[in-house]
Scaffold this active site. Structure first.
Site, mmCIF file in Angstrom:
data_model
loop_
_atom_site.group_PDB
_atom_site.id
_atom_site.type_symbol
_atom_site.label_atom_id
_atom_site.label_comp_id
_atom_site.label_asym_id
_atom_site.label_seq_id
_atom_site.Cartn_x
_atom_site.Cartn_y
_atom_site.Cartn_z
ATOM 1 N N ASP A 233 -5.199 15.705 20.777
ATOM 2 C CA ASP A 233 -3.862 15.555 20.215
ATOM 3 C C ASP A 233 -3.839 15.913 18.737
ATOM 4 O O ASP A 233 -2.769 16.150 18.172
ATOM 5 C CB ASP A 233 -3.367 14.124 20.405
ATOM 6 C CG ASP A 233 -2.877 13.874 21.822
ATOM 7 O OD1 ASP A 233 -2.767 14.849 22.593
ATOM 8 O OD2 ASP A 233 -2.631 12.704 22.169
ATOM 9 N N THR B 291 -9.421 2.903 6.507
ATOM 10 C CA THR B 291 -8.819 1.683 7.048
ATOM 11 C C THR B 291 -7.396 1.910 7.548
ATOM 12 O O THR B 291 -6.712 0.947 7.878
ATOM 13 C CB THR B 291 -8.808 0.579 5.972
ATOM 14 O OG1 THR B 291 -8.138 1.067 4.801
ATOM 15 C CG2 THR B 291 -10.214 0.168 5.611
ATOM 16 N N ASP C 155 0.821 -1.210 0.000
ATOM 17 C CA ASP C 155 0.000 0.000 0.000
ATOM 18 C C ASP C 155 0.857 1.263 0.000
ATOM 19 O O ASP C 155 0.466 2.286 -0.571
ATOM 20 C CB ASP C 155 -0.915 0.002 1.230
ATOM 21 C CG ASP C 155 -1.983 -1.082 1.132
ATOM 22 O OD1 ASP C 155 -2.198 -1.607 0.031
ATOM 23 O OD2 ASP C 155 -2.602 -1.404 2.168
ATOM 24 N N GLY C 156 2.032 1.208 0.624
ATOM 25 C CA GLY C 156 2.918 2.366 0.637
ATOM 26 C C GLY C 156 3.390 2.744 -0.755
ATOM 27 O O GLY C 156 3.551 3.930 -1.072
ATOM 28 N N SER D 169 -7.149 6.607 10.616
ATOM 29 C CA SER D 169 -8.473 6.902 11.152
ATOM 30 C C SER D 169 -9.067 5.710 11.872
ATOM 31 O O SER D 169 -9.685 5.853 12.940
ATOM 32 C CB SER D 169 -9.405 7.344 10.018
ATOM 33 O OG SER D 169 -10.713 7.561 10.482
ATOM 34 N N LEU D 170 -8.884 4.521 11.334
ATOM 35 C CA LEU D 170 -9.411 3.316 11.977
ATOM 36 C C LEU D 170 -8.727 3.061 13.309
ATOM 37 O O LEU D 170 -9.371 2.684 14.295
ATOM 38 C CB LEU D 170 -9.230 2.115 11.044
ATOM 39 C CG LEU D 170 -9.783 0.781 11.539
ATOM 40 C CD1 LEU D 170 -11.296 0.847 11.694
ATOM 41 C CD2 LEU D 170 -9.407 -0.347 10.577
ATOM 42 N N SER D 171 -7.422 3.283 13.379
ATOM 43 C CA SER D 171 -6.687 3.102 14.634
ATOM 44 C C SER D 171 -7.144 4.084 15.701
ATOM 45 O O SER D 171 -7.074 3.794 16.900
ATOM 46 C CB SER D 171 -5.186 3.267 14.393
ATOM 47 O OG SER D 171 -4.712 2.314 13.469
#
Length: 492
Positions: free
Chosen positions: A327, A338, A222-223, A341-343
């Site tokens: 923060d 995914t 993905d990177g 934001s999901l984290s």
């Protein structure tokens, strides 16, 4: 400058507004046996997009170019099926309505407005299902960094493409021009006109748009796909990614099958997900433009190295929505839902959903929950003058820019979506199930395997003797049952 919760800025002379537009790659999936689709080049699509005029429709601009309408009309004349002709006429009428200078100002009834809105949704649905047939002549390969084993895979794919398609020009990373692992002299000598057809790309070549790439192939995870988004800050060719990383939300093709995958893509066309991107612009306290960036995953505004909780004002269409003490804030696309934001507690969002995810990072109040906003809104995140510290803006977790007190960053839907080639209709659900184990649990099962031989034979015998005809209800099959029906019978 703040006034009655309104936000007014002095815009820099170098800043130009770029509203989101309706994507124009409307190429129907016609029956090739009866009505073959004429291949087009990606340059034609880009030229049509850049030369079209826009009309405002309550926020985002819808574009309808005359050349695109002519192509649609001529395509529809060749279609004999009644349903297809009806859909064609509706599409043309919709484009004419949206391209009218009066726009929807002349709508006289709610039913007419509702019909137009339904037509827009239907057109978007057909856009998502359309097959794009391209006249492929230039292919770009992006290889994952810091993994020399993938250089050999790049060599293998490049040589196969040049041998299979004699009119194809392949561009690889300029850093491979002198790589002994890539071994370009061997490739050049093994293919016809190898020296002319094997070329190299760098950031300046892409930035100047010197070559109209028809396909971009990524070898990595993905990177690597995010790196492709960073390289193409304007129009993006279709991205076909091979899974050679650790996760694989955006990489859906296996390298072992690259020959069949590429042959089908070049000869039969591709279906793409037009993934939404953000256009992010950073301004200083005077309103001057500092930088602009296209974002595929998310914009993150956080406190950086400061020990203080950051204070951020969140505006929507220049109206104050809330003041965040946390923060930081994550402004994510559906693709980025995914990721970070999901984290941070955000929701999963399908990439075909047009929305903006706002997720706070460790907010100071428990009531500050993640929220989804429409993609037509323009967000502004500002560091107010009363803030005790500065903030930092990060784009897809790569580039960071400091926001001084009074500085702000604007976020809106980009006019340049990120088209990723998909391999199935349920690709997204397969990805979240495979990678995140979405709604994965062990099913309830029998423990018959724990019985000894004697009880196992008895259990099998009882099971064979019992039939549905002998049961008054399904509950009669169980010796122990805690259903409400059994309790009522006992009480009687």
């Amino acid at each position: 400058m703040e006034n009655n919760n309104k936000l007014t800025f002095r815009r820099s002379s170098s800043t130009t507004l770029k509203e989101p537009i309706l994507h124009q790659a409307l190429i129907s999936e016609a029956q090739q046996s009866q009505h073959p689709v004429q291949p087009i080049s990606y340059r034609d699509i880009s030229t049509t997009s850049n030369s079209s005029s826009s009309t405002s429709l309550s926020g985002p601009s819808f574009v309808a170019s005359s050349s695109l309408q002519k192509n649609i009309i001529s395509r529809f004349k060749d279609e004999q099926d009644g349903c297809q002709v009806k859909d064609a006429e509706n599409d043309v009428a919709l484009f004419n309505t949206l391209s009218d200078t009066q726009g929807l100002k002349s709508v006289r009834s709610h039913m007419e407005l509702a019909k137009t809105a339904h037509s827009v949704r239907a057109l978007a649905k057909r856009l998502n299902r359309a097959t794009i047939h391209l006249n492929v002549s230039n292919v770009m390969i992006i290889t994952k960094a810091r993994d020399n084993s993938l250089v050999y895979l790049t060599n293998e794919m490049t040589e196969w493409l040049l041998k299979e398609y004699h009119n194809l020009v392949v561009y690889v990373d300029s850093k491979l021009s002198h790589s002994t692992r890539f071994d370009s002299p061997t490739i050049i000598s093994a293919v016809p006109n190898g020296e002319r057809r094997l070329r190299y790309w760098d950031k300046n070549l892409i930035r100047n748009n010197d070559v109209p790439f028809d396909f971009v192939l990524t070898l990595g995870g993905d990177g690597t796909v995010l790196h492709a988004s960073t390289l193409f800050q304007n129009a993006v060719p279709p991205i076909l990614s091979f899974s050679l990383g650790s996760l694989g939300f955006l990489t859906c093709f296996e390298y072992e099958n690259f020959r069949d995958v590429l042959r089908n893509a070049i000869e039969k066309g591709v279906n793409t997900d037009l993934r939404m991107r953000f256009t992010c612009r950073v301004h200083n306290a005077n309103g001057d433009l500092v930088c602009e960036q296209q974002v595929l995953n998310e914009l993150t505004v956080d406190r950086g190295p400061s020990p203080y909780v950051t204070m951020l004002e969140l505006f929507g269409d220049d109206t104050l929505l809330t003041v965040a003490q946390a923060d930081g804030l994550i402004i994510a696309t559906p693709t980025g839902s995914t990721a970070y934001s999901l984290s941070a507690g955000g929701s999963l969002v399908h990439p075909e959903v047009s929305g903006i995810c706002v997720t706070p990072i460790c907010p100071h109040t428990l009531s500050f929950r993640p929220i989804m906003l429409p993609d037509s809104i323009k967000l502004t995140i500002k560091v107010p003058s009363r803030s005790r510290s500065t903030a930092w803006a990060a784009f897809d977790g790569r580039h960071r820019v400091k926001l001084e007190v009074g500085g702000y960053v604007t976020v809106c839907a980009s006019r340049y979506p990120f088209p990723t080639v998909k391999n199935s209709k349920v690709q997204y659900f397969e990805s979240v199930s495979r990678i995140l184990n979405w709604n994965s649990r062990k099913e309830q099962k029998s423990f018959k395997h724990l019985l000894n031989d004697k009880n196992k034979k008895l259990c099998d015998l009882q099971g064979d003797e019992t039939t549905n005809d002998d049961l008054h209800s399904i509950e009669d099959a169980w010796d122990i049952d805690y259903s409400d029906t059994e309790e009522e019978e006992q009480n009687e």
